[in-house]
Design a protein around this motif. Structure first.
Motif, PDB file in Angstrom:
ATOM      1  N   GLY A 187       0.847  -1.190   0.000  1.00 18.29           N
ATOM      2  CA  GLY A 187       0.000   0.000   0.000  1.00 18.29           C
ATOM      3  C   GLY A 187       0.873   1.226   0.000  1.00 18.29           C
ATOM      4  O   GLY A 187       2.057   1.136   0.340  1.00 18.29           O
ATOM      5  N   PRO A 188       0.321   2.377  -0.367  1.00 18.76           N
ATOM      6  CA  PRO A 188       1.146   3.574  -0.505  1.00 18.76           C
ATOM      7  C   PRO A 188       1.807   4.009   0.801  1.00 18.76           C
ATOM      8  O   PRO A 188       2.890   4.583   0.792  1.00 18.76           O
ATOM      9  CB  PRO A 188       0.155   4.640  -1.004  1.00 18.76           C
ATOM     10  N   ASN A 240       4.768  -4.191  -1.107  1.00 14.64           N
ATOM     11  CA  ASN A 240       4.423  -3.835  -2.496  1.00 14.64           C
ATOM     12  C   ASN A 240       5.180  -4.699  -3.504  1.00 14.64           C
ATOM     13  O   ASN A 240       5.671  -4.203  -4.527  1.00 14.64           O
ATOM     14  CB  ASN A 240       4.725  -2.352  -2.765  1.00 14.64           C
ATOM     15  N   ALA A 241       5.294  -5.967  -3.199  1.00 10.92           N
ATOM     16  CA  ALA A 241       6.028  -6.876  -4.094  1.00 10.92           C
ATOM     17  C   ALA A 241       5.380  -8.255  -4.060  1.00 10.92           C
ATOM     18  O   ALA A 241       4.763  -8.630  -3.057  1.00 10.92           O
ATOM     19  CB  ALA A 241       7.485  -6.981  -3.636  1.00 10.92           C
TER      20      ALA A 241
END
Ligand SMILES: CC(C)(COP(=O)(O)OP(=O)(O)OC[C@H]1O[C@@H](n2cnc3c(N)ncnc32)[C@H](O)[C@@H]1OP(=O)(O)O)[C@@H](O)C(=O)NCCC(=O)NCCS
Length: 181
Positions: free
Chosen positions: A92-93, A167-168
């Motif tokens: 997530g950001p 994020n991977a």
């Protein structure tokens, strides 16, 4: 931080005196190649000292980052790598905490192929479970066959691929058995 011992290894906190080893370890492409989405090589001892300070802030009596020291039969000792037990960020950001705890291992190439990583990881897993952690996860770059083998050697269960963290897309291992299909 609790010091942990195995037949060949002492796991203890990093100190500023270890900065040269930390710089040597994390400035190597072969060590960094599977760490993070865009691996960055450490440049100088200031970065090493900052990393040691950040690691020591993770110590809460259960989680922490250990320097893995080899004690050989002749009584001499040298550093071999790092063992980490720490909160893992969710994808997530904002990279918020996921609520899960991850285990990780980073060893110096001079110490590869001797079984030190699984020996140290098994001690940290035992410590984590003894402290009451309900689950420990490990996330592995799919191309990192050696690290996958370490997971298997310490009895972590493969849960398939997951994009839940960092994020991977990673191979996910955990202390929990996979759910029945
Ligand atoms: C991952 C790492 C800790 C493994 O350390 P190691 O000292 O080689 O570990 P071991 O001595 O237990 O050997 C690893 C096992 O993987 C096997 N192996 C090595 N390279 C492999 C590859 N490319 N593919 C599949 N298996 C491999 C070895 O044969 C050994 O298995 P065996 O004991 O059944 O023969 C080390 O490679 C490392 O620090 N790499 C850089 C940092 C890193 O990528 N960390 C993991 C981040 S998730």
């Amino acid at each position: 931080m609790l010091t942990l011992e195995t037949p060949r290894l002492l796991l203890r906190p990093y100190t500023d005196d270890d900065a040269a080893f930390v710089l040597d370890l994390y400035s190597r492409r072969e060590v960094q190649q599977f760490l993070g989405v865009s691996p960055k090589l450490m440049k100088d001892s200031a970065e090493a000292l900052a990393l040691i300070a950040a690691w020591n802030r993770l110590d809460d009596g259960t989680c922490g980052v250990w320097a893995v020291q080899v004690m050989d039969a002749a009584g001499s000792e040298h550093l071999a790598g790092t063992l980490l037990l720490k909160p893992i960020p969710a994808s997530g950001p904002e990279r918020k905490p996921s609520g899960d705890i991850e285990i990780g291992w980073h060893f110096h190439p001079d110490s590869w192929g001797k079984g030190y990583a699984p020996e140290a990881a098994a001690a940290v897993l035992d410590h984590a479970l003894a402290r009451g952690l309900p689950k420990v996860v490990a996330v592995i770059n799919p191309a990192n066959g050696a690290s996958r083998r370490v997971c298997e050697k310490v009895g972590l269960h493969h849960q398939g691929t997951s994009d839940r963290y960092y994020n991977a897309v990673c191979e996910l291992f955990s202390t929990e058995r996979p759910a029945c299909p």
